[in-house]
Design a protein around this motif. Structure first.
Motif, PDB file in Angstrom:
ATOM      1  N   GLY A  14       0.783  -1.239   0.000  1.00 50.67           N
ATOM      2  CA  GLY A  14       0.000   0.000   0.000  1.00 50.67           C
ATOM      3  C   GLY A  14       0.810   1.282   0.000  1.00 50.67           C
ATOM      4  N   SER A  20       2.373   8.150   2.045  1.00 44.42           N
ATOM      5  CA  SER A  20       1.507   7.008   2.362  1.00 44.42           C
ATOM      6  C   SER A  20       1.692   6.560   3.809  1.00 44.42           C
ATOM      7  N   ILE A  21       0.591   6.171   4.425  1.00 45.49           N
ATOM      8  CA  ILE A  21       0.654   5.638   5.793  1.00 45.49           C
ATOM      9  C   ILE A  21       1.533   4.384   5.814  1.00 45.49           C
ATOM     10  N   GLN A  41       1.091  -1.036  -6.774  1.00 44.07           N
ATOM     11  CA  GLN A  41      -0.025  -1.296  -7.684  1.00 44.07           C
ATOM     12  C   GLN A  41       0.250  -0.642  -9.031  1.00 44.07           C
ATOM     13  N   ASP A  65      -1.807  -6.334  -7.629  1.00 46.84           N
ATOM     14  CA  ASP A  65      -3.139  -5.758  -7.637  1.00 46.84           C
ATOM     15  C   ASP A  65      -4.026  -6.737  -6.884  1.00 46.84           C
ATOM     16  N   VAL A  66      -4.633  -6.276  -5.795  1.00 46.56           N
ATOM     17  CA  VAL A  66      -5.362  -7.210  -4.922  1.00 46.56           C
ATOM     18  C   VAL A  66      -6.679  -7.715  -5.518  1.00 46.56           C
ATOM     19  N   ALA A  92      -2.340  -1.669   3.774  1.00 40.08           N
ATOM     20  CA  ALA A  92      -2.785  -0.264   3.818  1.00 40.08           C
ATOM     21  C   ALA A  92      -3.373   0.080   2.461  1.00 40.08           C
ATOM     22  N   SER A 145      -7.694   1.341   9.375  1.00 45.13           N
ATOM     23  CA  SER A 145      -9.105   1.699   9.329  1.00 45.13           C
ATOM     24  C   SER A 145      -9.290   3.176   9.642  1.00 45.13           C
ATOM     25  N   LYS A 163     -14.983  -0.119   5.867  1.00 44.62           N
ATOM     26  CA  LYS A 163     -14.110  -0.150   7.052  1.00 44.62           C
ATOM     27  C   LYS A 163     -14.798  -0.894   8.208  1.00 44.62           C
ATOM     28  N   PRO A 191      -7.410  11.589  10.282  1.00 42.87           N
ATOM     29  CA  PRO A 191      -7.233  11.996   8.882  1.00 42.87           C
ATOM     30  C   PRO A 191      -5.823  12.530   8.607  1.00 42.87           C
ATOM     31  N   ILE A 192      -5.255  12.087   7.499  1.00 39.75           N
ATOM     32  CA  ILE A 192      -3.907  12.507   7.074  1.00 39.75           C
ATOM     33  C   ILE A 192      -3.970  12.770   5.575  1.00 39.75           C
ATOM     34  N   THR A 194      -3.158  12.303   2.220  1.00 41.56           N
ATOM     35  CA  THR A 194      -2.477  11.337   1.347  1.00 41.56           C
ATOM     36  C   THR A 194      -3.203  11.318   0.006  1.00 41.56           C
ATOM     37  N   ALA A 196      -4.922   8.820  -1.318  1.00 45.94           N
ATOM     38  CA  ALA A 196      -6.262   8.236  -1.160  1.00 45.94           C
ATOM     39  C   ALA A 196      -7.205   9.257  -0.516  1.00 45.94           C
TER      40      ALA A 196
HETATM   41  P1  NAD Z   1      -2.368   6.074  -0.220  1.00 48.16           P
HETATM   42  O1  NAD Z   1      -3.053   6.582  -1.429  1.00 48.16           O
HETATM   43  O2  NAD Z   1      -0.965   6.495   0.014  1.00 48.16           O
HETATM   44  O3  NAD Z   1      -2.444   4.478  -0.145  1.00 48.16           O
HETATM   45  C1  NAD Z   1      -3.528   3.740  -0.658  1.00 48.16           C
HETATM   46  C2  NAD Z   1      -2.924   2.539  -1.345  1.00 48.16           C
HETATM   47  O4  NAD Z   1      -3.930   1.616  -1.777  1.00 48.16           O
HETATM   48  C3  NAD Z   1      -2.113   2.925  -2.594  1.00 48.16           C
HETATM   49  O5  NAD Z   1      -0.782   2.501  -2.444  1.00 48.16           O
HETATM   50  C4  NAD Z   1      -2.815   2.174  -3.712  1.00 48.16           C
HETATM   51  O6  NAD Z   1      -1.913   1.718  -4.702  1.00 48.16           O
HETATM   52  C5  NAD Z   1      -3.413   1.013  -2.938  1.00 48.16           C
HETATM   53  N1  NAD Z   1      -4.446   0.301  -3.697  1.00 48.16           N
HETATM   54  C6  NAD Z   1      -5.671   0.745  -4.087  1.00 48.16           C
HETATM   55  N2  NAD Z   1      -6.291  -0.197  -4.851  1.00 48.16           N
HETATM   56  C7  NAD Z   1      -5.428  -1.252  -4.925  1.00 48.16           C
HETATM   57  C8  NAD Z   1      -5.468  -2.511  -5.586  1.00 48.16           C
HETATM   58  N3  NAD Z   1      -6.526  -2.885  -6.334  1.00 48.16           N
HETATM   59  N4  NAD Z   1      -4.400  -3.350  -5.459  1.00 48.16           N
HETATM   60  C9  NAD Z   1      -3.324  -2.993  -4.730  1.00 48.16           C
HETATM   61  N5  NAD Z   1      -3.216  -1.801  -4.087  1.00 48.16           N
HETATM   62  C10 NAD Z   1      -4.261  -0.948  -4.209  1.00 48.16           C
HETATM   63  O7  NAD Z   1      -3.289   6.556   1.008  1.00 48.16           O
HETATM   64  P2  NAD Z   1      -3.275   6.211   2.578  1.00 48.16           P
HETATM   65  O8  NAD Z   1      -4.111   7.262   3.191  1.00 48.16           O
HETATM   66  O9  NAD Z   1      -1.897   5.995   3.060  1.00 48.16           O
HETATM   67  O10 NAD Z   1      -4.107   4.854   2.639  1.00 48.16           O
HETATM   68  C11 NAD Z   1      -3.658   3.674   3.263  1.00 48.16           C
HETATM   69  C12 NAD Z   1      -4.761   3.082   4.136  1.00 48.16           C
HETATM   70  O11 NAD Z   1      -4.991   3.946   5.252  1.00 48.16           O
HETATM   71  C13 NAD Z   1      -6.103   2.921   3.431  1.00 48.16           C
HETATM   72  O12 NAD Z   1      -6.699   1.711   3.861  1.00 48.16           O
HETATM   73  C14 NAD Z   1      -6.891   4.102   3.974  1.00 48.16           C
HETATM   74  O13 NAD Z   1      -8.290   3.888   3.932  1.00 48.16           O
HETATM   75  C15 NAD Z   1      -6.378   4.121   5.394  1.00 48.16           C
HETATM   76  N6  NAD Z   1      -6.635   5.347   6.159  1.00 48.16           N
HETATM   77  C16 NAD Z   1      -6.285   6.566   5.654  1.00 48.16           C
HETATM   78  C17 NAD Z   1      -6.530   7.707   6.396  1.00 48.16           C
HETATM   79  C18 NAD Z   1      -6.176   9.069   5.871  1.00 48.16           C
HETATM   80  O14 NAD Z   1      -6.732  10.059   6.336  1.00 48.16           O
HETATM   81  N7  NAD Z   1      -5.264   9.183   4.937  1.00 48.16           N
HETATM   82  C19 NAD Z   1      -7.129   7.611   7.671  1.00 48.16           C
HETATM   83  C20 NAD Z   1      -7.456   6.355   8.164  1.00 48.16           C
HETATM   84  C21 NAD Z   1      -7.215   5.232   7.386  1.00 48.16           C
END
Ligand code: NAD
Length: 264
Positions: A14, A20-21, A41, A65-66, A92, A145, A163, A191-192, A194, A196
């Motif tokens: 992820g 990215s987280i 991905q 790709d999941v 993630a 989550s 979630k 929230p961060i 990123t 997504a």
């Molecule tokens: P991000 O965009 O950096 O990461 C999301 C990742 O999901 C990407 O690397 C993307 O390639 C991957 N992804 C999406 N579809 C895919 C697929 N079909 N196959 C493989 N990989 C796939 O953003 P993020 O905020 O770091 O997100 C990581 C996780 O943290 C997510 O589950 C998100 O819901 C969760 N989250 C984010 C926040 C926030 O505010 N940013 C808060 C709580 C939870």
């Protein structure tokens, strides 16, 4: 503390870029001595992920790709050949069509509902099935989550439903895998900003709202989520499974907005 993850091998799924987280967790894990493998991905993201992975001395950098069973199989086949075992996995990954992360949840289409739940929830189970086979000495699985699983938040819509399902799947898998000393937990991050998150309608408002109304009066960083990840991935949390650990400046404990919050 030093060397919390020395001798451990972990898969990070992820990372899209350095915001990215998953990267926040990976950087901390590498600092603590873990040997890491990364998935990305698609080719476009490889350009971003490869240098990050190489900066922490990883030489296992694979496409995944999941939604594609064979691409997941390929990752685990490579890990089995290379390492023969796995100690932890970080999931993630989430997806919803942007068009449905605004407006009303009730208008969600069947197609996007199915796709969002598949990528954002089922993929963790699909990964766990494969990781279990390599976790011969026990292990730790962590997913990400958000509070939208527990309460209604504007625009989070189908992702909140995904979630909620993800958090329930953490509990069921914790039970299933507990006898093998494999622990399964989630981190509910605040929230961060990123890639997504930028797909969520009015995300700037959500960031400000959390900043003003959380007990600590600020948002969290990927480094802070990384530190909590270290705890859940390492033996520090050896007695913890099925947990949803909030890293959100305490926002989830509030029953109302803060009386001293500036107007938004
Ligand atoms: P991000 O965009 O950096 O990461 C999301 C990742 O999901 C990407 O690397 C993307 O390639 C991957 N992804 C999406 N579809 C895919 C697929 N079909 N196959 C493989 N990989 C796939 O953003 P993020 O905020 O770091 O997100 C990581 C996780 O943290 C997510 O589950 C998100 O819901 C969760 N989250 C984010 C926040 C926030 O505010 N940013 C808060 C709580 C939870």
């Amino acid at each position: 503390f030093k060397g919390l993850l020395s001798g451990k091998k972990g898969l990070i799924m992820g990372v899209a870029n350095n915001r990215s987280i998953a990267w926040g967790i990976a950087a901390k894990a590498a600092e603590q001595g873990a040997e890491l493998a990364f998935t990305y991905q698609g080719e476009a993201l490889e350009k971003r992920v490869r240098p990050l992975a190489e900066s922490v001395d990883s030489d296992v950098i694979l496409p995944c790709d999941v939604t594609d069973e064979s691409s997941m199989d390929e990752v685990f086949k490579t890990l089995e050949a290379k390492w023969g075992k796995l100690d932890f996995v970080v999931h993630a990954i989430a997806y919803s069509d942007k068009e449905e992360l605004t407006g009303r949840y009730v208008d969600t289409s069947r197609e996007n509902f199915t796709r969002s739940l598949d990528i954002s929830c089922y993929s963790f189970t699909a990964i766990a099935q494969r990781a279990e086979k390599l976790m011969s000495d026990g292990g730790s699985m962590v997913t990400l989550s958000y509070y939208g699983a527990e309460k209604v938040l504007p625009h989070y819509n189908v992702m909140g439903v995904a979630k909620a399902a993800l958090e329930a799947s953490v509990r069921y898998m914790a039970r299933d895998l507990g006898p093998k000393n494999i622990r399964v937990n989630s981190i509910s991050a605040g929230p961060i900003k990123t890639l997504a998150a930028s797909g969520i309608g009015d995300f700037r408002f959500i960031l400000k709202w959390n900043e003003y109304n959380s007990p600590m009066g600020r948002n969290v960083t990927i480094e802070e989520v990384g530190n909590a990840g270290l705890y859940l991935l390492s033996d520090l949390s050896s007695g913890v499974t099925g947990e949803n650990h909030h890293v959100d400046s305490g926002y989830h404990i509030m029953g109302m907005k803060r009386e001293d919050a500036p107007a938004l």
